[in-house]
Design a protein around this motif. Structure first.
Motif, PDB file in Angstrom:
ATOM      1  N   ALA A 172      13.263  36.070  18.489  1.00  0.00           N
ATOM      2  CA  ALA A 172      12.199  35.063  18.466  1.00  0.00           C
ATOM      3  C   ALA A 172      11.076  35.493  17.533  1.00  0.00           C
ATOM      4  CB  ALA A 172      11.663  34.837  19.877  1.00  0.00           C
ATOM      5  N   LEU A 173      10.725  36.779  17.579  1.00  0.00           N
ATOM      6  CA  LEU A 173       9.666  37.272  16.706  1.00  0.00           C
ATOM      7  C   LEU A 173      10.115  37.236  15.250  1.00  0.00           C
ATOM      8  CD1 LEU A 173       6.879  38.485  16.342  1.00  0.00           C
ATOM      9  CD2 LEU A 173       7.879  40.757  16.694  1.00  0.00           C
ATOM     10  N   ALA A 174      11.372  37.603  14.994  1.00  0.00           N
ATOM     11  CA  ALA A 174      11.896  37.565  13.630  1.00  0.00           C
ATOM     12  C   ALA A 174      11.821  36.144  13.059  1.00  0.00           C
ATOM     13  CB  ALA A 174      13.328  38.078  13.597  1.00  0.00           C
ATOM     14  N   ALA A 175      12.147  35.161  13.890  1.00  0.00           N
ATOM     15  CA  ALA A 175      12.084  33.769  13.443  1.00  0.00           C
ATOM     16  C   ALA A 175      10.647  33.374  13.117  1.00  0.00           C
ATOM     17  CB  ALA A 175      12.656  32.850  14.519  1.00  0.00           C
ATOM     18  N   TRP A 176       9.704  33.845  13.929  1.00  0.00           N
ATOM     19  CA  TRP A 176       8.284  33.554  13.675  1.00  0.00           C
ATOM     20  C   TRP A 176       7.834  34.206  12.372  1.00  0.00           C
ATOM     21  CZ3 TRP A 176       3.808  36.182  12.763  1.00  0.00           C
ATOM     22  CH2 TRP A 176       2.610  35.480  12.913  1.00  0.00           C
ATOM     23  N   VAL A 177       8.217  35.456  12.180  1.00  0.00           N
ATOM     24  CA  VAL A 177       7.848  36.187  10.967  1.00  0.00           C
ATOM     25  C   VAL A 177       8.403  35.476   9.729  1.00  0.00           C
ATOM     26  CG1 VAL A 177       8.297  38.312   9.671  1.00  0.00           C
ATOM     27  CG2 VAL A 177       7.566  38.436  12.061  1.00  0.00           C
ATOM     28  N   ASP A 178       9.675  35.098   9.794  1.00  0.00           N
ATOM     29  CA  ASP A 178      10.299  34.419   8.661  1.00  0.00           C
ATOM     30  C   ASP A 178       9.580  33.113   8.340  1.00  0.00           C
ATOM     31  OD1 ASP A 178      12.124  36.432   8.432  1.00  0.00           O
ATOM     32  OD2 ASP A 178      13.782  35.337   9.351  1.00  0.00           O
ATOM     33  N   LYS A 179       9.218  32.376   9.367  1.00  0.00           N
ATOM     34  CA  LYS A 179       8.516  31.108   9.158  1.00  0.00           C
ATOM     35  C   LYS A 179       7.202  31.330   8.418  1.00  0.00           C
ATOM     36  CE  LYS A 179       6.588  27.147  11.692  1.00  0.00           C
ATOM     37  NZ  LYS A 179       6.355  26.568  13.047  1.00  0.00           N
ATOM     38  N   THR A 205      19.871  45.055   5.279  1.00  0.00           N
ATOM     39  CA  THR A 205      20.931  45.077   6.281  1.00  0.00           C
ATOM     40  C   THR A 205      21.624  43.714   6.321  1.00  0.00           C
ATOM     41  OG1 THR A 205      19.437  44.317   8.024  1.00  0.00           O
ATOM     42  CG2 THR A 205      19.599  46.702   7.660  1.00  0.00           C
ATOM     43  N   GLU A 206      22.698  43.658   7.079  1.00  0.00           N
ATOM     44  CA  GLU A 206      23.411  42.394   7.247  1.00  0.00           C
ATOM     45  C   GLU A 206      22.519  41.347   7.903  1.00  0.00           C
ATOM     46  OE1 GLU A 206      27.507  40.760   9.433  1.00  0.00           O
ATOM     47  OE2 GLU A 206      27.085  42.901   9.304  1.00  0.00           O
ATOM     48  N   GLU A 207      21.607  41.797   8.740  1.00  0.00           N
ATOM     49  CA  GLU A 207      20.687  40.882   9.412  1.00  0.00           C
ATOM     50  C   GLU A 207      19.576  40.425   8.482  1.00  0.00           C
ATOM     51  OE1 GLU A 207      16.947  39.881  11.408  1.00  0.00           O
ATOM     52  OE2 GLU A 207      17.323  41.785  10.380  1.00  0.00           O
ATOM     53  N   LEU A 208      19.091  41.302   7.610  1.00  0.00           N
ATOM     54  CA  LEU A 208      17.956  40.975   6.746  1.00  0.00           C
ATOM     55  C   LEU A 208      18.357  40.145   5.533  1.00  0.00           C
ATOM     56  CD1 LEU A 208      14.954  41.304   6.082  1.00  0.00           C
ATOM     57  CD2 LEU A 208      15.502  43.495   4.980  1.00  0.00           C
TER      58      LEU A 208
END
Length: 288
Positions: A172-179, A205-208
């Motif tokens: 959830a935090l990653a999605a906020w950061v990306d936004k 990474t594969e995630e980033l």
């Protein structure tokens, strides 16, 4: 010695807030006490003992930065400090520094009031100590400030690793950061966009990887709106990390940066963008 990152953080904190903190029964801002400032100015090896003595005095005045400095010392060094509480260990001061700094992260405060030091402490202790639940607890506090808009996307990106033990919250935090980063690139905010792409240097990474590619998409929007630096940031990322399939887009972005004037206060990237476009197009032609 105190870390450079913390020294930079403390330099940004206005000492004028200290009186307000005392009036509200808050601990002093990290690094604001006279004892800490005096200790932080001691560099000569022969005065190392005096430095620790002053750091202890700062910590005893509830200056989290003084406690943080002591937390990084060996137990043997702490025992030699006059006035050191019996049985004190680095772990003693880890706990004190975290608890004191955490008080500056209340919802009615924000990063400008000293909460940033709490993030720095937690990030360091991830590697120095077995933080466990304490790291997750702190990460959750900081993540809450991110969601409330109290912290910058740059700092919130660093918080992601603090809540790795809670995958759903981390996502959830990653999605906020990306936004936030994508909004910065799309609007032409060079500083925010630059920090978004800066994550590439920590290792992709594969995630980033897909997150950075979405940042390229957002940058195209900002580039089309006339943000030369954003054009350049995205193109530079593609050249450094994308496959040759990304070269045509990189060339087009460099071309746009080559033709656009810099926005007020931004560096003029025209000359280097023009040169890079030529190099990328030459690489495309050679590949054919």
């Amino acid at each position: 010695m105190i870390s450079l990152s913390l020294r930079w953080v403390l330099a940004l904190i206005a000492i004028s807030f200290a009186a307000t903190a005392q009036a509200q029964s808050m601990p002093p801002l990290p690094g604001s006490t006279a004892e800490y400032r005096a200790a932080d100015g001691i560099f000569h090896p022969e005065l190392a003992g005096k430095r620790l003595e002053m750091m202890l005095a700062a910590c005893q005045k509830k200056d989290a930065a003084g406690c943080y400095d002591l937390a990084q010392r060996r137990t043997e060094a702490l025992k030699a400090v006059p006035g050191m509480p019996p049985g004190a260990t680095p772990e003693t001061f880890v706990e004190q520094s975290l608890q004191l700094a955490k008080q500056w992260c209340a919802p009615d405060k924000g990063i400008e009031d000293g909460c940033e030091t709490y993030r720095v402490f937690l990030s360091n202790f991830q590697f120095m100590h077995s933080g466990g639940d304490r790291i997750l607890e702190g990460g959750r506090v900081l993540a809450k400030l991110c969601f409330s808009g109290k912290s910058r996307a740059t700092d919130c990106s660093d918080v992601e690793r603090l809540i790795a033990a809670a995958p759903a919250e981390q996502s959830a935090l990653a999605a906020w950061v990306d936004k936030e980063f994508e909004a910065g690139c799309a609007s032409g905010d060079r500083d925010v966009c630059n920090r978004g792409f800066f994550r590439q240097w920590g290792g992709i990474t594969e995630e980033l990887a897909p997150r950075l590619l979405r940042l390229v998409d957002a940058s195209v929007t900002g580039c089309n709106a006339g943000a030369a630096s954003v054009c350049f940031e995205a193109a530079d990322f593609l050249v450094n990390h994308a496959s040759p399939d990304g070269y045509p887009l990189a060339a087009d972005l460099f071309r746009a940066a080559c033709n656009l004037p810099p926005r007020p206060g931004e560096e003029d990237v025209k000359e280097v963008a023009c040169k890079n476009e030529a190099l990328v197009r030459a690489a495309i032609a050679k590949g054919k």
